[in-house]
Design a protein around this motif. Structure first.
Motif, mmCIF file in Angstrom:
data_model
loop_
_atom_site.group_PDB
_atom_site.id
_atom_site.type_symbol
_atom_site.label_atom_id
_atom_site.label_comp_id
_atom_site.label_asym_id
_atom_site.label_seq_id
_atom_site.Cartn_x
_atom_site.Cartn_y
_atom_site.Cartn_z
ATOM 1 N N ASN A 14 0.954 -1.029 -0.159
ATOM 2 C CA ASN A 14 -0.061 0.007 -0.060
ATOM 3 C C ASN A 14 0.843 1.244 0.006
ATOM 4 N N ALA A 15 0.544 2.148 -0.841
ATOM 5 C CA ALA A 15 1.167 3.450 -0.921
ATOM 6 C C ALA A 15 1.629 4.016 0.365
ATOM 7 N N HIS A 16 0.366 4.412 1.240
ATOM 8 C CA HIS A 16 0.647 4.961 2.245
ATOM 9 C C HIS A 16 1.024 4.419 3.459
ATOM 10 N N ILE A 17 0.841 2.973 3.475
ATOM 11 C CA ILE A 17 1.254 2.260 4.677
ATOM 12 C C ILE A 17 2.468 1.829 4.616
ATOM 13 N N ASN A 18 2.901 1.385 3.493
ATOM 14 C CA ASN A 18 4.261 0.641 3.179
ATOM 15 C C ASN A 18 5.395 1.789 2.499
ATOM 16 N N GLY A 19 4.999 2.927 1.727
ATOM 17 C CA GLY A 19 5.933 3.748 1.339
ATOM 18 C C GLY A 19 6.543 3.015 0.130
ATOM 19 N N GLY A 20 7.753 3.443 -0.111
ATOM 20 C CA GLY A 20 8.746 2.837 -1.165
ATOM 21 C C GLY A 20 8.323 2.999 -2.377
#
Length: 381
Positions: A132-138
């Motif tokens: 997930n873009a917001h939870i995991n980043g990267g």
């Protein structure tokens, strides 16, 4: 044990075969024939990033001239950058917990398109194991040019566009000639004729197209004192009509934006030289229509060329703009979802990786190579 070793060998061989097929297919689709050469230094590595890891903005490849003399001695250069994401969120999901870092053969055979943050943000809270873009980043953050359009992209086939970015006739791209966005919105009076309207639309389309700028290091320049041809450097853009003529004309038209210059006249790095001259001449108070402004010391043929020219890799400008995208570009983010394949041109696309927040961002990555342009280019000196 022996059985495990044999399985790993079979798996690695399968991955190698699939990557080779991908390279051959892309060489045909993108018309990069030397990329099929198995003897070139194609690169492949395994990347793994943990929370807190990030990667600053950078380019994967540069013009030979910007590398100094060693640039012309290398047998090949990076042509396409590629990644196959194997990221794991650490949550229970449909990924077998016994999978190893390579992601298994299924990862290589799965055909998926690149995924943007807009597609993945949705209602997914990351609990299902999908990155997930917001939870995991990267995120892979890229900066393509907003107004770059090839001639094939126009609906009206009478308009001239530009050519593929990255390379033209073996000459690598070093910058962009940015579109003039403020002139895109001009409109004529209601009494204009149809022909006038067509001419105006043509001019507006030309001004709102960003052109790749190529550096020819082997331009045939006649020395005015000796009459002998000498290799010089020169910058140019290429116009292309979407339709070609019956006599074999490919519909391209080269427009030079600088005078030829000798590499011996450049002190230091070529990229720094071009950056300095563009900023120096664009900040000049001389107007383009002033006959006294045409000085022998000017590099760019027109003032607007200097003003619109921007290097592909302008680290000084990047620092001044902070987190803003490079001039003329937009932000496109890609989420490193497991099984996703990403491929982009190594020469033209600035990119970075945002900080990993949670999970393990992993990928099998590398570069497909093309042959380096030979010394002398297409000419023999």
């Amino acid at each position: 044990n022996t059985e495990t070793d044999d399985e790993e060998k079979i798996l690695l061989h399968s991955i190698q075969i699939k990557l080779q097929q991908l390279r051959h297919d892309l060489s045909l689709i993108l018309h990069r024939p030397t990329m099929r050469n198995n003897e070139l230094g194609h690169e492949c590595y395994y990347s793994q990033s943990t929370p807190g890891s990030s990667l600053a903005r950078h380019m994967d490849e540069r013009h030979e001239e910007t590398k100094g003399t060693r640039g012309w001695l290398l047998p090949s250069r990076r042509s396409l950058s590629w990644l196959i994401y194997l990221s794991e969120t650490g949550k229970e999901d449909n990924i077998n917990s016994n999978d190893d870092d390579r992601g298994g053969d299924a990862t290589m055979t799965k055909s998926t398109t690149t995924t943007s943050t807009d597609d993945d943000d949705g209602d997914d809270n990351g609990d299902n194991g999908v990155w997930n873009a917001h939870i995991n980043g990267g995120l892979l953050r890229t900066f393509p040019q907003k107004h770059y359009r090839r001639s094939d992209d126009y609906d009206d086939k009478t308009w001239e566009g530009t050519v593929e970015c990255g390379s033209h006739n073996g000459n690598l791209q070093v910058g962009w000639l940015l579109a003039k966005e403020e002139k895109d919105r001009r409109s004529g009076g209601s009494g204009d004729s149809s022909d006038d309207n067509d001419d105006r639309e043509q001019r507006m389309m030309s001004m709102t197209t960003t052109h790749p700028v190529f550096l020819d290091s082997w331009f045939d320049h006649i020395n005015p004192y000796t009459g002998v041809a000498e290799p010089h450097c020169i910058l140019y853009i290429v116009y292309k009509s979407p339709t070609s003529s019956d006599d074999g004309d490919d519909g391209t038209r080269i427009e030079y934006i600088t005078v030829p210059w000798s590499i011996d006249a450049v002190e230091g790095n070529m990229a720094e030289f071009l950056h300095h001259r563009a900023r120096l001449e664009s900040n000049s108070s001389k107007k383009d229509d002033d006959p006294t402004s045409s000085l022998s010391s000017s590099l760019f043929l027109q003032l607007e060329y200097a003003q619109q020219f921007h290097l592909l890799e302008d680290r000084d400008a990047w620092m001044m703009r902070g987190e803003e995208p490079p001039a003329g570009s937009v932000v496109e983010d890609y989420v490193p979802v497991r099984g996703t394949l990403v491929v982009f041109d190594s020469v033209t696309l600035p990119h970075e990786v945002t900080a990993v927040v949670e999970g393990r961002r992993a990928a099998l990555a590398g570069w497909f190579h093309e042959e380096t342009q030979p010394l002398g280019g297409n000419a023999q000196w």
